[in-house]
Structure formats: structure tokens, C-alpha cells
Motif scaffolding. Sequence first.
Motif, short mmCIF file in Angstrom:
data_model
loop_
_atom_site.label_atom_id
_atom_site.label_comp_id
_atom_site.label_asym_id
_atom_site.label_seq_id
_atom_site.Cartn_x
_atom_site.Cartn_y
_atom_site.Cartn_z
N MET A 1 0.77 -1.02 -0.09
CA MET A 1 -0.03 -0.07 -0.12
C MET A 1 0.91 1.26 -0.05
O MET A 1 1.76 1.40 0.95
CB MET A 1 -0.83 0.03 1.22
N VAL A 2 0.69 2.21 -0.86
CA VAL A 2 1.55 3.38 -0.87
C VAL A 2 0.64 4.38 -0.33
O VAL A 2 -0.30 4.82 -0.59
CB VAL A 2 1.65 3.69 -2.47
N GLU A 3 1.52 5.13 0.58
CA GLU A 3 0.64 6.07 1.66
C GLU A 3 1.21 7.42 0.93
O GLU A 3 2.22 7.58 0.38
CB GLU A 3 1.15 5.74 2.98
N ASP A 4 0.19 8.10 1.22
CA ASP A 4 0.36 9.66 0.82
C ASP A 4 1.23 10.23 1.67
O ASP A 4 1.09 10.38 2.90
CB ASP A 4 -1.15 10.51 0.87
N PRO A 5 2.42 10.76 1.28
CA PRO A 5 3.46 11.11 2.41
C PRO A 5 3.04 12.49 3.06
O PRO A 5 3.67 13.17 4.08
CB PRO A 5 4.59 11.82 1.33
N ARG A 6 1.86 13.16 2.45
CA ARG A 6 1.48 14.27 3.11
C ARG A 6 0.63 14.10 4.52
O ARG A 6 0.28 14.92 5.41
CB ARG A 6 0.41 15.29 2.17
N THR A 7 0.10 12.76 4.52
CA THR A 7 -0.88 12.49 5.73
C THR A 7 0.25 11.47 6.55
O THR A 7 0.43 10.36 6.22
CB THR A 7 -2.02 11.54 5.38
N PRO A 8 0.47 12.02 7.81
CA PRO A 8 1.38 11.26 8.60
C PRO A 8 0.38 10.07 9.02
O PRO A 8 -0.77 10.03 9.24
CB PRO A 8 1.52 11.99 9.80
N ALA A 9 1.13 8.84 9.34
CA ALA A 9 0.57 7.50 9.73
C ALA A 9 0.21 7.82 11.08
O ALA A 9 0.63 8.34 12.16
CB ALA A 9 1.58 6.47 9.67
N VAL A 10 -1.12 7.19 11.46
CA VAL A 10 -1.63 7.07 12.78
C VAL A 10 -0.87 6.38 13.72
O VAL A 10 -0.37 5.39 13.34
CB VAL A 10 -3.36 6.76 12.71
N PRO A 11 -0.40 6.95 14.96
CA PRO A 11 0.38 6.02 15.65
C PRO A 11 -0.49 4.80 16.19
O PRO A 11 -1.47 4.85 16.28
CB PRO A 11 0.45 7.03 17.13
N GLY A 12 0.34 3.64 15.82
CA GLY A 12 -0.31 2.17 16.20
C GLY A 12 -1.05 1.91 14.78
O GLY A 12 -1.78 0.92 15.11
N PHE A 14 -0.38 0.54 12.14
CA PHE A 14 0.30 -0.69 11.67
C PHE A 14 0.59 -1.72 12.63
O PHE A 14 1.10 -2.69 12.30
CB PHE A 14 1.24 -0.37 10.67
N THR A 15 0.23 -1.47 13.90
CA THR A 15 0.57 -2.25 14.89
C THR A 15 -0.07 -3.67 14.90
O THR A 15 0.58 -4.59 15.15
CB THR A 15 0.17 -1.62 16.23
N ALA A 16 -1.44 -3.79 14.32
CA ALA A 16 -2.26 -5.18 14.43
C ALA A 16 -1.51 -5.69 13.31
O ALA A 16 -1.51 -6.96 13.42
CB ALA A 16 -3.73 -4.78 14.25
N LEU A 17 -0.94 -5.16 12.00
CA LEU A 17 -0.36 -5.70 11.11
C LEU A 17 0.90 -6.14 11.33
O LEU A 17 1.41 -7.62 11.05
CB LEU A 17 -0.43 -4.71 9.72
N ALA A 18 1.65 -5.44 12.21
CA ALA A 18 2.97 -6.00 12.68
C ALA A 18 3.02 -7.20 13.59
O ALA A 18 3.83 -7.99 13.71
CB ALA A 18 3.85 -4.63 13.15
N HIS A 19 1.96 -7.36 14.21
CA HIS A 19 1.62 -8.38 15.14
C HIS A 19 0.97 -9.63 14.54
O HIS A 19 0.89 -10.49 15.26
CB HIS A 19 1.15 -8.08 16.57
N ASP A 20 0.56 -9.57 13.27
CA ASP A 20 -0.11 -10.53 12.72
C ASP A 20 0.69 -11.67 12.56
O ASP A 20 1.96 -11.52 11.91
CB ASP A 20 -0.57 -10.13 11.37
N HIS A 21 0.32 -13.10 12.77
CA HIS A 21 1.09 -14.01 12.58
C HIS A 21 1.63 -14.33 11.04
O HIS A 21 2.58 -14.79 10.63
CB HIS A 21 0.54 -15.24 12.83
N ASP A 105 -4.48 -6.27 0.93
CA ASP A 105 -5.92 -6.21 0.87
C ASP A 105 -6.45 -5.94 2.26
O ASP A 105 -7.46 -4.98 2.40
CB ASP A 105 -6.53 -7.31 0.44
N GLU A 106 -6.15 -6.54 3.46
CA GLU A 106 -6.72 -6.30 4.64
C GLU A 106 -6.08 -5.04 5.23
O GLU A 106 -7.20 -4.15 5.68
CB GLU A 106 -6.00 -7.21 5.52
N ALA A 107 -5.03 -4.38 4.87
CA ALA A 107 -4.59 -3.13 5.27
C ALA A 107 -5.49 -1.88 4.36
O ALA A 107 -5.73 -0.99 5.21
CB ALA A 107 -3.15 -3.06 5.06
#
Length: 133
Positions: A1-12, A14-21, A105-107
Amino acid sequence: MVEDPRTPAVPGEFTALAHDHRFHLLKARFRRLATTLVAAFLGWYFLYIALSAFARDFMARPAFGHINMALLLGVLQFVSTFVLAWRYTRYARRMLDPLSAQLRDEAQRRQAEREHIEQIMAERRRIENWTRD
């Protein structure tokens, strides 16, 4: 997923994604593949260099006709590079890409849900501000 550099990522965000098995499985599969391919390539390459430096009699030996072992092994360096690239592509298509697509797709679905909630909240604030006047 390509993010828009003008919108900062919300803290946390991608936390759920990073902890996904599945994400850990994807990272482990890629790491194992990359390590194996790099080790095979570098091992074969340094073997060729070592033979060229220390086994000159072997490398000067004719393999067939006027082709000596040095030339034959040098050409096999190119062949092995293409074989390793083909192996990576084949493995990635079969084992990495489907898992990556599933996670992507889930993200994207989560991002769409967040955007939808933000639109609803913005509309709600607009209506609340309009009725207060």
C-alpha cells in the motif's frame, strides 16, 4: 500500500499488522529465501575466485575442445545467476505474493474503514456546527 506522504501515519496504525502471524510468516519466508540464495550465489562466486587464484592448473585444464575449465565455470556463473533469479521469482509467486496480497488487501480495507469513519465524523461535525448558529 502506497501512502500519501502528506498524511502522517496514525500512531499504532500498523501495529495490528506488525503483530499478525501472517506478517511474521511472510518475513520468515523471505528471510530464509534471501539467505539461501545469497549464500548459494556468494559461495559459488567465491569458489570460482578461489579456483582462479589457487588452482590455476585445474582452471587451465581443457573441458572439451578449446574450452578450458575457467571459461566453462565463468559461463556457469551467468547461468547460475539466472537460475537463482528464476528460483526466487517462482518461490515468491507461490509463497510470498499470495500472503503479501492478503495482508495488503486487509490493510487497504482497514484504511478504507478509517476514511469512511473520518468522513462520517466530519459530516457530523459540519451538521453540529451548522445547527448551533
